[in-house]
Design a protein around this motif. Structure first.
Motif, PDB file in Angstrom:
ATOM      1  N   ASP A  33       0.828  -1.206   0.000  1.00 27.25           N
ATOM      2  CA  ASP A  33       0.000   0.000   0.000  1.00 27.25           C
ATOM      3  C   ASP A  33       0.862   1.256   0.000  1.00 27.25           C
ATOM      4  OD1 ASP A  33      -2.064  -1.703   0.076  1.00 27.25           O
ATOM      5  OD2 ASP A  33      -2.876  -1.074   2.014  1.00 27.25           O
ATOM      6  N   ALA A  34       1.987   1.195   0.699  1.00 29.32           N
ATOM      7  CA  ALA A  34       2.864   2.369   0.746  1.00 29.32           C
ATOM      8  C   ALA A  34       3.378   2.688  -0.654  1.00 29.32           C
ATOM      9  CB  ALA A  34       4.028   2.099   1.685  1.00 29.32           C
ATOM     10  N   LEU A  35       3.679   1.634  -1.415  1.00 33.65           N
ATOM     11  CA  LEU A  35       4.192   1.868  -2.771  1.00 33.65           C
ATOM     12  C   LEU A  35       3.107   2.506  -3.646  1.00 33.65           C
ATOM     13  CD1 LEU A  35       6.109  -1.513  -3.356  1.00 33.65           C
ATOM     14  CD2 LEU A  35       6.952   0.616  -2.399  1.00 33.65           C
ATOM     15  N   ILE A  36       1.891   1.968  -3.523  1.00 30.35           N
ATOM     16  CA  ILE A  36       0.804   2.517  -4.348  1.00 30.35           C
ATOM     17  C   ILE A  36       0.513   3.955  -3.942  1.00 30.35           C
ATOM     18  CG2 ILE A  36      -1.638   2.301  -4.922  1.00 30.35           C
ATOM     19  CD1 ILE A  36      -1.311  -0.740  -4.368  1.00 30.35           C
ATOM     20  N   VAL A  37       0.400   4.168  -2.649  1.00 31.62           N
ATOM     21  CA  VAL A  37       0.019   5.498  -2.167  1.00 31.62           C
ATOM     22  C   VAL A  37       1.086   6.518  -2.557  1.00 31.62           C
ATOM     23  CG1 VAL A  37      -0.221   6.847  -0.049  1.00 31.62           C
ATOM     24  CG2 VAL A  37      -1.503   4.733  -0.319  1.00 31.62           C
ATOM     25  N   SER A  38       2.340   6.145  -2.434  1.00 32.67           N
ATOM     26  CA  SER A  38       3.368   7.131  -2.777  1.00 32.67           C
ATOM     27  C   SER A  38       3.343   7.418  -4.272  1.00 32.67           C
ATOM     28  CB  SER A  38       4.736   6.673  -2.300  1.00 32.67           C
ATOM     29  OG  SER A  38       5.442   6.067  -3.327  1.00 32.67           O
ATOM     30  N   ARG A  39       3.068   6.377  -5.068  1.00 35.09           N
ATOM     31  CA  ARG A  39       3.023   6.596  -6.512  1.00 35.09           C
ATOM     32  C   ARG A  39       1.801   7.425  -6.900  1.00 35.09           C
ATOM     33  NH1 ARG A  39       2.147   1.250  -9.180  1.00 35.09           N
ATOM     34  NH2 ARG A  39      -0.009   1.666  -8.639  1.00 35.09           N
ATOM     35  N   GLU A  40       0.627   7.055  -6.388  1.00 37.27           N
ATOM     36  CA  GLU A  40      -0.598   7.723  -6.813  1.00 37.27           C
ATOM     37  C   GLU A  40      -0.706   9.148  -6.264  1.00 37.27           C
ATOM     38  OE1 GLU A  40      -2.548   6.748  -9.021  1.00 37.27           O
ATOM     39  OE2 GLU A  40      -2.479   4.559  -9.136  1.00 37.27           O
ATOM     40  N   LEU A  41      -0.202   9.346  -5.042  1.00 40.48           N
ATOM     41  CA  LEU A  41      -0.348  10.679  -4.443  1.00 40.48           C
ATOM     42  C   LEU A  41       0.927  11.511  -4.597  1.00 40.48           C
ATOM     43  CD1 LEU A  41      -2.190   9.804  -1.099  1.00 40.48           C
ATOM     44  CD2 LEU A  41      -3.181  10.575  -3.245  1.00 40.48           C
ATOM     45  N   GLU A  42       1.903  10.884  -5.221  1.00 44.31           N
ATOM     46  CA  GLU A  42       3.200  11.550  -5.400  1.00 44.31           C
ATOM     47  C   GLU A  42       3.718  12.083  -4.068  1.00 44.31           C
ATOM     48  OE1 GLU A  42       3.122  14.270  -8.667  1.00 44.31           O
ATOM     49  OE2 GLU A  42       2.043  12.850  -9.912  1.00 44.31           O
ATOM     50  N   ILE A  43       3.719  11.225  -3.066  1.00 42.58           N
ATOM     51  CA  ILE A  43       4.298  11.621  -1.786  1.00 42.58           C
ATOM     52  C   ILE A  43       5.498  10.717  -1.484  1.00 42.58           C
ATOM     53  CG2 ILE A  43       2.205  12.606  -0.786  1.00 42.58           C
ATOM     54  CD1 ILE A  43       1.742  10.055   0.700  1.00 42.58           C
ATOM     55  N   VAL A  44       6.301  11.170  -0.549  1.00 42.62           N
ATOM     56  CA  VAL A  44       7.577  10.484  -0.315  1.00 42.62           C
ATOM     57  C   VAL A  44       7.353   9.080   0.244  1.00 42.62           C
ATOM     58  CG1 VAL A  44       9.766  10.652   0.912  1.00 42.62           C
ATOM     59  CG2 VAL A  44       8.519  12.710   0.260  1.00 42.62           C
ATOM     60  N   LEU A  45       8.128   8.152  -0.306  1.00 45.36           N
ATOM     61  CA  LEU A  45       8.126   6.792   0.238  1.00 45.36           C
ATOM     62  C   LEU A  45       9.297   6.703   1.207  1.00 45.36           C
ATOM     63  CD1 LEU A  45       7.009   3.871   0.044  1.00 45.36           C
ATOM     64  CD2 LEU A  45       8.701   3.466  -1.717  1.00 45.36           C
ATOM     65  N   THR A  46       9.010   6.358   2.457  1.00 44.35           N
ATOM     66  CA  THR A  46      10.127   6.206   3.388  1.00 44.35           C
ATOM     67  C   THR A  46      10.052   4.783   3.949  1.00 44.35           C
ATOM     68  OG1 THR A  46       9.083   6.856   5.435  1.00 44.35           O
ATOM     69  CG2 THR A  46       9.792   8.623   4.024  1.00 44.35           C
ATOM     70  N   SER A  47      10.558   4.577   5.132  1.00 48.51           N
ATOM     71  CA  SER A  47      10.520   3.219   5.668  1.00 48.51           C
ATOM     72  C   SER A  47      10.363   3.266   7.175  1.00 48.51           C
ATOM     73  CB  SER A  47      11.795   2.483   5.281  1.00 48.51           C
ATOM     74  OG  SER A  47      12.882   3.108   5.914  1.00 48.51           O
ATOM     75  N   LYS A  48      10.017   2.117   7.736  1.00 46.84           N
ATOM     76  CA  LYS A  48       9.846   2.022   9.179  1.00 46.84           C
ATOM     77  C   LYS A  48      10.461   0.698   9.628  1.00 46.84           C
ATOM     78  CE  LYS A  48       6.142   2.664  12.532  1.00 46.84           C
ATOM     79  NZ  LYS A  48       5.781   4.065  12.607  1.00 46.84           N
ATOM     80  N   ASP A  49      10.914   0.688  10.843  1.00 44.92           N
ATOM     81  CA  ASP A  49      11.497  -0.544  11.359  1.00 44.92           C
ATOM     82  C   ASP A  49      10.391  -1.600  11.477  1.00 44.92           C
ATOM     83  OD1 ASP A  49      13.078  -2.406  12.532  1.00 44.92           O
ATOM     84  OD2 ASP A  49      12.807  -1.597  14.568  1.00 44.92           O
ATOM     85  N   GLY A  50      10.591  -2.724  10.796  1.00 43.19           N
ATOM     86  CA  GLY A  50       9.557  -3.748  10.799  1.00 43.19           C
ATOM     87  C   GLY A  50       9.800  -4.832  11.847  1.00 43.19           C
ATOM     88  N   GLY A  51      10.917  -4.789  12.522  1.00 42.61           N
ATOM     89  CA  GLY A  51      11.254  -5.821  13.505  1.00 42.61           C
ATOM     90  C   GLY A  51      12.712  -6.193  13.322  1.00 42.61           C
ATOM     91  N   LYS A  52      13.271  -6.794  14.359  1.00 44.73           N
ATOM     92  CA  LYS A  52      14.715  -7.044  14.339  1.00 44.73           C
ATOM     93  C   LYS A  52      15.128  -7.874  13.119  1.00 44.73           C
ATOM     94  CE  LYS A  52      16.079  -8.183  18.481  1.00 44.73           C
ATOM     95  NZ  LYS A  52      16.401  -9.064  19.464  1.00 44.73           N
ATOM     96  N   GLU A  53      14.337  -8.920  12.831  1.00 44.98           N
ATOM     97  CA  GLU A  53      14.749  -9.798  11.735  1.00 44.98           C
ATOM     98  C   GLU A  53      14.205  -9.354  10.375  1.00 44.98           C
ATOM     99  OE1 GLU A  53      14.301 -14.006  12.752  1.00 44.98           O
ATOM    100  OE2 GLU A  53      14.042 -13.247  14.796  1.00 44.98           O
ATOM    101  N   VAL A  54      13.434  -8.307  10.408  1.00 41.93           N
ATOM    102  CA  VAL A  54      12.812  -7.867   9.157  1.00 41.93           C
ATOM    103  C   VAL A  54      13.555  -6.682   8.559  1.00 41.93           C
ATOM    104  CG1 VAL A  54      10.673  -6.969   8.132  1.00 41.93           C
ATOM    105  CG2 VAL A  54      10.568  -8.648   9.976  1.00 41.93           C
TER     106      VAL A  54
END
Ligand SMILES: Nc1ncnc2c1ncn2[C@@H]1O[C@H](COP(=O)(O)OP(=O)(O)OP(=O)(O)O)[C@@H](O)[C@H]1O
Length: 887
Positions: free
Chosen positions: A72-93
């Motif tokens: 969803d983050a990829l779609i939303v950033s593409r469709e709304l032209e907003i910045v794609l960033t990242s978040k910590d998903g967990g130690k092993e992720v």
């Protein structure tokens, strides 16, 4: 399985991302690819919800933001032209893709995404972060936003309805229900031709259509143009379709849901007890609302059962050709009929006028009720202007009531609603001596609404803030407990305000200040050079370059009190406000009934204004088939031309009492002389008359039409792979198959898209069929002058032409329609004016003179035709079974 094409999770050409992020974006482009146990608790919850709502974009509330992750983050950033960033998903992720939007911008961004055909699930925090005490804040899906279930003001077009439709098809029979959840309209019908279903959908232009299916993947939203094996072929593809389970669309479930919703024992009173398909469609629609709106109970008006034959039938070609709500050329509102007639003040008035134009009436009494009201508003200019002045102060009651009922109204909404309710008694006084039906309908204000308006005004401040929970909503003197709390808070704040002065005096430090920071709360600041003079009891909390910051125990105590009091105050005010909002919600149905009456007055006052300023007259509605228009004008073209430039023209058709009045007019005339304009103006005048409007003509006597058909020009329908000629033939076939003696048929250029002889032959046969078999009132504009022959054969056909004046080196367009047939099209002159090279023009003239010398046509009446000129027997020699042209 139906996956919208745009849900592709390819990161959009890196989106300007650093490589390291692209790697994560690709790796975590699907939440299912990550082991659930490895995710942080919050993302695990997100992923679980995403499993439940796989075909929506899931917006997840985190503090002041709504965040989307993974695909969803990829779609939303593409469709709304907003910045794609990242978040910590967990130690092993590691880091997973994230796109977030500020919580206050949710409506705006949702509107953009919904317009692009996405459905959105909103997961909000349902407890205060402070109450969670370090645990994961409780979050729930609070609503699913789809194109047909918009409620928020920012997402809706104020001047048109936003319909959610549901259909059930059984063989050739179908049921259709539709609702605008923002205004509460809820209707249902059933009928038996799939062609009619398409036409009805085209009229409504629903934002979303629900369709029951046994498809295994039921959460898909098919975006416009998207194909699916589960979508019946008969349905137009330009709408958003949502596939639903069949269960809520079954007769038993649907009926039960309707009975429960409207708290009735039988559907008899709602008019659909014996219309199973209409009931099934309506039940399926209600279930969808329950499913998507979660805890919000959308207030709908009692369902209204209607039939297609209650209104003048306008198929989609006719609506397009008559340019009722948008122009043919570029699809704009500007220069459409609605543009020319809409002088409404309120959005609800504007929506009403749009509905009226798309659904003209068939009952003379209903038309006359509107005409009578218009007449009063035309005659009494002062009343009209006073009404319009007052309407400016009335907000969109229909939608405000809906938002109150669904618990989404803001304090400003309620203030607007209260002010508007407060204007109703004034409106009633303005029309107290009126006699016309629509004005009489607003002479009484239901006392409960008058009281409700006063009740709200007495409680809510005049200009409440946007924030809901920060207080400042409720007036002083309304709730004693609130006043006491406020007094306490004020005392504390006054103490704080005085503290600076007192402490300066006490310490002798003239630069001492009291300040506030989000991290440390209230503090006393002293420049570092004076730090040595700090008295006992000052506890140092922070050291900055030039200053030291201190607190005292009293300051802390006051601070606690002030902050707690603010929160408690905010909560209490919100509680009172929410109570007021539900009081309004309980009256939503009544408010909307009154709103509809006000909207109708607005629409009529606007039509009256146009009538006065454009010099319209009141048409006389008569029995039979008469269509007599004296000095009619095209309502849009005349407004686009300088005053006095439009040439009015009359028309006479279908008057049985006069033998000399034809049923069918063959209209010829040079290119650009005004044939199409004349044709359309007759259609528009008839339509306006059946809407109840006055018309652009000196006078008119008009009978009711059951349908208006038009065939004007043609364009390739590339979407369905039909050529220009096939489109033309399909439309013509539709007219010949469905036209009746009570229809008005306007044909412009039949048979132009094929070889001359084929075209002429078809045009002849069609005209003949219309005049003899269908006997509809018809205007047949053509460049085939040979059709003028028909008038000498059939008694109910006449020739008219649009005249021009021929000058030595130019043609002057007179735009006058007169009896008689034109014998030339002046097409070569039109080409010359358009700038074709003179050598081409000269050659064209030579070719033309050769053709004219050798051409002849001899056509007789089709054998078996009902109508014969002056009832004469067939000519002995019958040259007629074929059309004979020689060159
Ligand atoms: N009654 C009128 N008074 C003034 N101007 C008119 C009138 N009728 C038409 N016109 C003007 O003439 C232009 C051409 O009219 P229209 O398109 O109806 O011609 P037409 O005869 O149908 O042409 P064609 O045969 O080439 O399709 C219009 O755009 C309009 O501006």
């Amino acid at each position: 399985m139906t996956v919208p094409p745009n849900t592709s999770t390819e990161p959009a050409a890196n989106n300007g991302l650093p490589d390291r992020l692209v790697k994560h974006a690709v790796r975590y482009a699907d939440h299912r690819a990550v082991h659930r146990d490895h995710l942080t608790p919050m993302l695990r919850h997100y992923a679980d919800l995403k499993d439940q709502y796989p075909h929506t974009l899931l917006f997840y509330r985190v503090g002041d933001f709504f965040e989307t992750f993974f695909q969803d983050a990829l779609i939303v950033s593409r469709e709304l032209e907003i910045v794609l960033t990242s978040k910590d998903g967990g130690k092993e992720v590691g880091r997973v893709p994230l796109s977030g939007i500020p919580h206050h911008a949710l409506d705006r961004y949702c509107a953009l995404l919904v317009e692009k055909g996405y459905a959105i699930a909103v997961c909000d925090q349902v407890e205060d972060a402070a109450d969670a005490q370090g645990a994961l804040v409780r979050r729930e899906i609070t609503r699913v936003v789809t194109p047909g279930t918009l409620l928020e003001e920012g997402m809706l077009n104020a001047r048109r309805n936003n319909y959610l439709a549901a259909i059930v098809i059984a063989g050739h029979h179908w049921g259709l229900s539709y609702a605008d959840i923002s205004t509460g309209e809820f209707l249902t019908t059933q009928s038996s031709s799939l062609e009619q279903l398409t036409q009805e959908l085209m009229r409504l232009q629903p934002a979303e259509v629900l369709i029951p299916t046994n498809a295994p993947d039921l959460r898909g939203l098919l975006r416009p143009g998207e194909k699916s094996e589960h979508l019946p072929d008969c349905l137009p593809t330009q709408f958003c379709y949502t596939l639903r389970s069949q269960t809520p669309f079954t007769q038993v479930e649907a009926r039960q849901r309707l009975l429960q919703r409207f708290r009735v024992r039988s559907l008899e009173g709602l008019g659909c007890e014996h219309l199973p398909l209409a009931v099934r469609a309506a039940g399926g629609l209600l279930e969808y609302l329950d499913d998507t709106q979660k805890e919000t109970q959308i207030p709908l008006q009692p369902i209204c059962t209607y039939t297609l034959t209650e209104f003048l039938i306008l198929d989609s070609q006719t609506r397009r050709n008559l340019e009722i709500t948008q122009t043919v050329r570029d699809g704009t509102f500007h220069n459409s009929l609605l543009w020319a007639l809409d002088r409404t003040i309120t959005p609800m008035g504007s929506r009403a006028l749009r509905r009226w134009l798309l659904q003209p009436l068939l009952k003379v009494t209903e038309i006359q009720a509107r005409q009578d009201t218009l007449q009063e508003l035309v005659n009494n200019g002062t009343l009209r202007e006073d009404l319009q002045r007052l309407l400016r102060q009335i907000y969109d009651l229909e939608r405000l009531a809906g938002r109150a009922g669904s618990g989404t109204a803001s304090p400003r909404d309620l203030v607007g609603l209260a002010d508007s309710l407060g204007k109703l008694p004034e409106l009633a006084r303005l029309v107290e001596s009126s006699r016309s039906p629509y004005l009489k309908a607003v002479q009484q204000v239901p006392p409960v609404l008058e009281q409700l308006g006063k009740h709200l005004q007495a409680r809510l401040v005049e200009r409440p803030p946007l924030a809901l929970k920060e207080g400042g909503l409720i007036r002083i003197g309304v709730v004693p407990q609130l006043d006491e709390m406020r007094q306490q808070a004020t005392d504390d704040e006054t103490w704080l305000a005085k503290l600076e002065v007192i402490e300066r005096e006490r310490t002798g430090i003239s630069t001492l200040k009291v300040g506030y920071s989000k991290t440390f709360g209230y503090y006393i600041s002293i420049s570092r050079s004076k730090a040595g003079q700090v008295p006992d009891g000052y506890d140092r909390k922070q050291t900055l370059v030039n200053e030291e910051r201190y607190i005292t125990s009293e300051l802390k105590e006051r601070e606690n009190r002030i902050l707690n009091a603010r929160k408690e105050l905010g909560d209490l005010e919100y509680e009172i406000f929410a109570g007021l909002r539900s009081e309004v919600g309980e009256q939503a149905e009544l408010i909307r009934t009154v709103a509809r009456a006000v909207a109708a007055v607005d629409a009529l006052a606007g039509l009256a204004e146009v009538a006065v300023y454009q010099g319209y007259s009141r048409p006389k509605m008569v029995e039979g088939r008469q269509l007599s228009i004296s000095e009619g004008r095209h309502p849009v073209v005349e407004q686009a031309l300088p005053a006095g430039f439009f040439v009015p023209n009359s028309a006479e058709l279908g008057n049985q009492e006069s033998n000399s009045i034809p049923d069918l007019i063959v209209l010829t005339g040079p290119n650009a002389s005004g044939k199409s304009c004349y044709l359309r103006q007759i259609g528009l005048i008839q339509l306006m008359a059946q809407v109840g409007s006055f018309i652009p003509a000196q006078s008119a006597q008009l009978s009711i039409c059951d349908r208006i058909f038009t065939r004007v020009g043609a364009v390739d329908d590339l979407a369905t792979g039909q050529s220009t000629f096939m489109v033309e033939m399909n439309e013509t076939a539709n007219i010949l198959n469905h036209g009746t003696a009570r229809s008005l048929i306007l044909l412009d250029e039949i048979g132009r898209g094929t070889a001359t002889f084929d075209g002429l032959s078809i045009a002849w046969a069609v005209a003949e069929h219309l005049a003899t078999e269908v006997r509809a009132r018809t205007i047949f504009a053509t460049h085939y002058h040979e059709l003028n022959e028909l008038a000498s054969i059939l008694p109910n056909v006449a020739n008219y032409q649009v005249t021009v004046k021929e000058m030595p080196d130019q043609i002057i367009f007179l735009h006058r329609v007169q009896p008689g047939g034109a014998d030339r099209s002046y097409g070569i002159e039109a080409g010359r004016l358009a700038g074709l090279p003179s050598s081409v023009i000269q050659r064209a003239r030579q070719v033309m003179s050769q053709i004219e010398k050798h051409s002849k046509i001899a056509v007789g009446l089709r054998k078996g035709g009902r109508s014969e000129k002056n009832s004469q027997p067939d000519p002995p020699h019958d040259p007629t079974q074929q059309l004979e042209i020689g060159i």
